[in-house]
Scaffold this motif. Sequence first.
Motif, PDB file in Angstrom:
ATOM      1  N   ARG A   1      -6.263  -8.902   4.008  1.00 39.20           N
ATOM      2  CA  ARG A   1      -6.560  -7.521   3.600  1.00 39.20           C
ATOM      3  C   ARG A   1      -8.069  -7.311   3.691  1.00 39.20           C
ATOM      4  O   ARG A   1      -8.842  -8.053   3.097  1.00 39.20           O
ATOM      5  CB  ARG A   1      -6.086  -7.256   2.171  1.00 39.20           C
ATOM      6  CG  ARG A   1      -6.442  -5.860   1.682  1.00 39.20           C
ATOM      7  CD  ARG A   1      -6.031  -5.615   0.246  1.00 39.20           C
ATOM      8  NE  ARG A   1      -6.897  -6.307  -0.700  1.00 39.20           N
ATOM      9  CZ  ARG A   1      -7.077  -5.920  -1.980  1.00 39.20           C
ATOM     10  NH1 ARG A   1      -6.418  -4.872  -2.438  1.00 39.20           N
ATOM     11  NH2 ARG A   1      -7.864  -6.614  -2.772  1.00 39.20           N
TER      12      ARG A   1
ATOM     13  N   GLU B   1     -13.476   1.286  -2.231  1.00 36.21           N
ATOM     14  CA  GLU B   1     -12.018   1.290  -2.246  1.00 36.21           C
ATOM     15  C   GLU B   1     -11.533   2.719  -2.489  1.00 36.21           C
ATOM     16  O   GLU B   1     -11.999   3.421  -3.380  1.00 36.21           O
ATOM     17  CB  GLU B   1     -11.484   0.357  -3.337  1.00 36.21           C
ATOM     18  CG  GLU B   1     -10.016   0.045  -3.166  1.00 36.21           C
ATOM     19  CD  GLU B   1      -9.596  -1.212  -3.921  1.00 36.21           C
ATOM     20  OE1 GLU B   1      -8.391  -1.466  -3.999  1.00 36.21           O
ATOM     21  OE2 GLU B   1     -10.492  -1.923  -4.423  1.00 36.21           O
TER      22      GLU B   1
ATOM     23  N   SER C   1      -6.149   4.464   2.051  1.00 35.79           N
ATOM     24  CA  SER C   1      -6.733   3.831   0.862  1.00 35.79           C
ATOM     25  C   SER C   1      -8.046   3.128   1.185  1.00 35.79           C
ATOM     26  O   SER C   1      -8.727   2.647   0.278  1.00 35.79           O
ATOM     27  CB  SER C   1      -5.747   2.806   0.286  1.00 35.79           C
ATOM     28  OG  SER C   1      -5.498   1.779   1.233  1.00 35.79           O
TER      29      SER C   1
ATOM     30  N   TYR D   1     -18.075  -4.591   2.778  1.00 37.15           N
ATOM     31  CA  TYR D   1     -16.673  -4.931   3.030  1.00 37.15           C
ATOM     32  C   TYR D   1     -16.330  -6.248   2.341  1.00 37.15           C
ATOM     33  O   TYR D   1     -17.195  -7.058   2.015  1.00 37.15           O
ATOM     34  CB  TYR D   1     -16.399  -5.029   4.527  1.00 37.15           C
ATOM     35  CG  TYR D   1     -16.959  -6.268   5.196  1.00 37.15           C
ATOM     36  CD1 TYR D   1     -16.149  -7.353   5.497  1.00 37.15           C
ATOM     37  CD2 TYR D   1     -18.316  -6.350   5.531  1.00 37.15           C
ATOM     38  CE1 TYR D   1     -16.658  -8.492   6.111  1.00 37.15           C
ATOM     39  CE2 TYR D   1     -18.824  -7.477   6.145  1.00 37.15           C
ATOM     40  CZ  TYR D   1     -18.000  -8.552   6.431  1.00 37.15           C
ATOM     41  OH  TYR D   1     -18.512  -9.670   7.032  1.00 37.15           O
TER      42      TYR D   1
ATOM     43  N   ASP E   1       0.857  -1.185   0.000  1.00 35.45           N
ATOM     44  CA  ASP E   1       0.000   0.000   0.000  1.00 35.45           C
ATOM     45  C   ASP E   1       0.891   1.232   0.000  1.00 35.45           C
ATOM     46  O   ASP E   1       1.848   1.304   0.761  1.00 35.45           O
ATOM     47  CB  ASP E   1      -0.914   0.008   1.228  1.00 35.45           C
ATOM     48  CG  ASP E   1      -2.137   0.897   1.054  1.00 35.45           C
ATOM     49  OD1 ASP E   1      -1.957   2.098   0.764  1.00 35.45           O
ATOM     50  OD2 ASP E   1      -3.262   0.387   1.211  1.00 35.45           O
TER      51      ASP E   1
ATOM     52  N   VAL F   1     -11.015  -4.724   2.798  1.00 38.65           N
ATOM     53  CA  VAL F   1     -11.415  -3.536   2.033  1.00 38.65           C
ATOM     54  C   VAL F   1     -12.768  -3.097   2.585  1.00 38.65           C
ATOM     55  O   VAL F   1     -13.753  -3.839   2.489  1.00 38.65           O
ATOM     56  CB  VAL F   1     -11.516  -3.830   0.525  1.00 38.65           C
ATOM     57  CG1 VAL F   1     -11.905  -2.557  -0.235  1.00 38.65           C
ATOM     58  CG2 VAL F   1     -10.185  -4.369   0.000  1.00 38.65           C
TER      59      VAL F   1
ATOM     60  N   GLN G   1      -8.159   0.466   3.362  1.00 35.35           N
ATOM     61  CA  GLN G   1      -7.857  -0.945   3.550  1.00 35.35           C
ATOM     62  C   GLN G   1      -7.163  -1.188   4.882  1.00 35.35           C
ATOM     63  O   GLN G   1      -6.379  -0.364   5.344  1.00 35.35           O
ATOM     64  CB  GLN G   1      -6.995  -1.449   2.389  1.00 35.35           C
ATOM     65  CG  GLN G   1      -7.717  -1.283   1.059  1.00 35.35           C
ATOM     66  CD  GLN G   1      -6.888  -1.738  -0.132  1.00 35.35           C
ATOM     67  OE1 GLN G   1      -6.676  -2.926  -0.328  1.00 35.35           O
ATOM     68  NE2 GLN G   1      -6.417  -0.795  -0.919  1.00 35.35           N
TER      69      GLN G   1
END
Length: 636
Positions: A217, A223, A173, A201, A150, A219, A175
Amino acid sequence: MKMAVQDGGGKDELKTQFITREGTYRLMTLSEYSRPNRVGYTNTQGSAAVRVSFVTLPDPSGNGDRICFNFGRELYVYVYKGVKKAADLTKPVDKKMYKGTNPTCHDFNVVTMTPDSVSLVVGFSTGQIQLIDPIKKELSKLYNEERLIDKTKVTCIRWVPGSTNLFLVSHSSGQLYLYNEELPCGTAPPHYQPFKQGDGYAIHTCKTKSTRNPLYRWVIGSEGCCINEFAFSPCGTCLAVVSQDGFLRVFHYDTMELLGSARSYFGGFLCVCWSPDGRYVVVGGEDDLVTVWSFHERRVVARGQGHRSWVSVVAFDPYTTSYSEQDGTVDFSGGSDDETTQQNHTPNCTLSSGSSERSSVTRNSGNQASNRNSSGSDFNRMNAATCYRLGSVGQDTQLCLWDITEDVLRQPMCSKLRTSGVGGSGTFGVNGLAAGGAYHLNSMGGCVPRCNNVSTTLQTNAVASKDKECLADGNATHFHGMNMHNNSSAPSLTQRLAGLGFGDRKDGSGTHKRNFSLASRGGSTGGDKNNSSYRGSGTSNRTSADDPMRLIGTGACPRFDECPVLEPLICKKIAHERLTALIFREDCFVTACQDGYVYTWARPGKMGLASHIPSSPTTVTAAAVGGGIGPSGTVV
């Protein structure tokens, strides 16, 4: 003591003491922590927020408190002497200066610490993560060094409660990444495969032959929508996440199930914390409000109105919160049928040991979740609270303390109240006044009381400095956030409108008029679709971007006249720059502001003599000691 002028333009007097029901809190002028030399730091507006972390090492001598804070490109660790003795800035435990990046957040590992060792994980503005031992200075590991995972700023970093080696990192971001400090990162950008997906999510794992970072990860939201902060519940079972899309999302951490959500009145949520008993989640944000969400009922149960800008930090004071005598586990299995039908797992928030399905982490009662509400303490009480003390600080440079009682938080959600002659074209202030047939919340049959000095511990984070678009009452509503900085000059249109009565408080004598963000009901049907991409907690696959009005008037985002509106116990200007940290400790509380000062406020009866002697040889002025970066400085 002279009262602060609440609506002054820049003449507010800085407070060095204030009185509450438990006594007088005093600023310990010789217990201020800062960098020794501030040459070259004349403008800190663009710098990362000054964050503060505490750890109490198991030192037999009782001097185990350590404080870490970042300022600009630098990171400092000091022995924290609190209210006992004056700060000595000439002898930091560790200090580091970084080139090309700024530290943004940090957290100590309270599980693996020893009297002479502690792991500190640090996130940076360019996305990297560093693991160091500020005491032994032998440990130094870098994660995401090449920014392949990232490239965006690290916004929050926390050790997983009870874990010796796992930490969770959020980025702007949108995340979240789970790291194992013992594993390497890949030499190429990671390839992900779906692991789990839910409303708003998605969770992925790395496609690799050998296990490497990141392990998972998350999200969250759309995003690219910044995650501003996250916090583990006191028992370590649940995870609360707040984002720039204006959503609070609460997950069961081990099963990765979404348990509930809330929506801001407008703008993003910036900060989040849990009550010490795990029953409530409090958030603050760009709507200038403090919002209380009930874990048990899965809905917003109160809002606090007192800040004149964005709320930066919210934190409970576990030492002033009152508890009932009942003993045992706090059971969160309740809630209405329609609120919990979609939930497969409703945890009991206990501090008893349990196993983590994914991380093989043992959570035990000796290792409490790392959070700012009870830093440096073994505060593991799980009795139900009857009166919560909450604190909040914001970009308006003010500290607010709130007392909130259970009877206020347990009021049922009221249906929408309308007045004849207003319809859909009336103009409403945040405090419930309407233009043309104006009414006050207190006049509505007592359904939605404005609560003075009601007991709750709330923290808040800020100031609306530009116009915000938001959702309201079945139509898209434009909420105009006012820039209420103390150095404001000519009043804005919104401020002038507030003078017409939309923002006045008329609920008591001796109260000051305050200007708040105002809401006007428009006739358009559009919404801020780009800022609220979220898949709701129901069974529908539609997101709020598809139907932005869906949550208005529900438990996730009640209208302003549908839940109690709280007023702060005290609201004091305590700094010249925006406030960025608030931590409650047993004998004091600690605040920090953007100019790099970390202040200690002694609780009533806890003031140490050494900290209040003007002739003490140790001073804490901006240029008290010559600076420079010692040999321990490192560069990322």
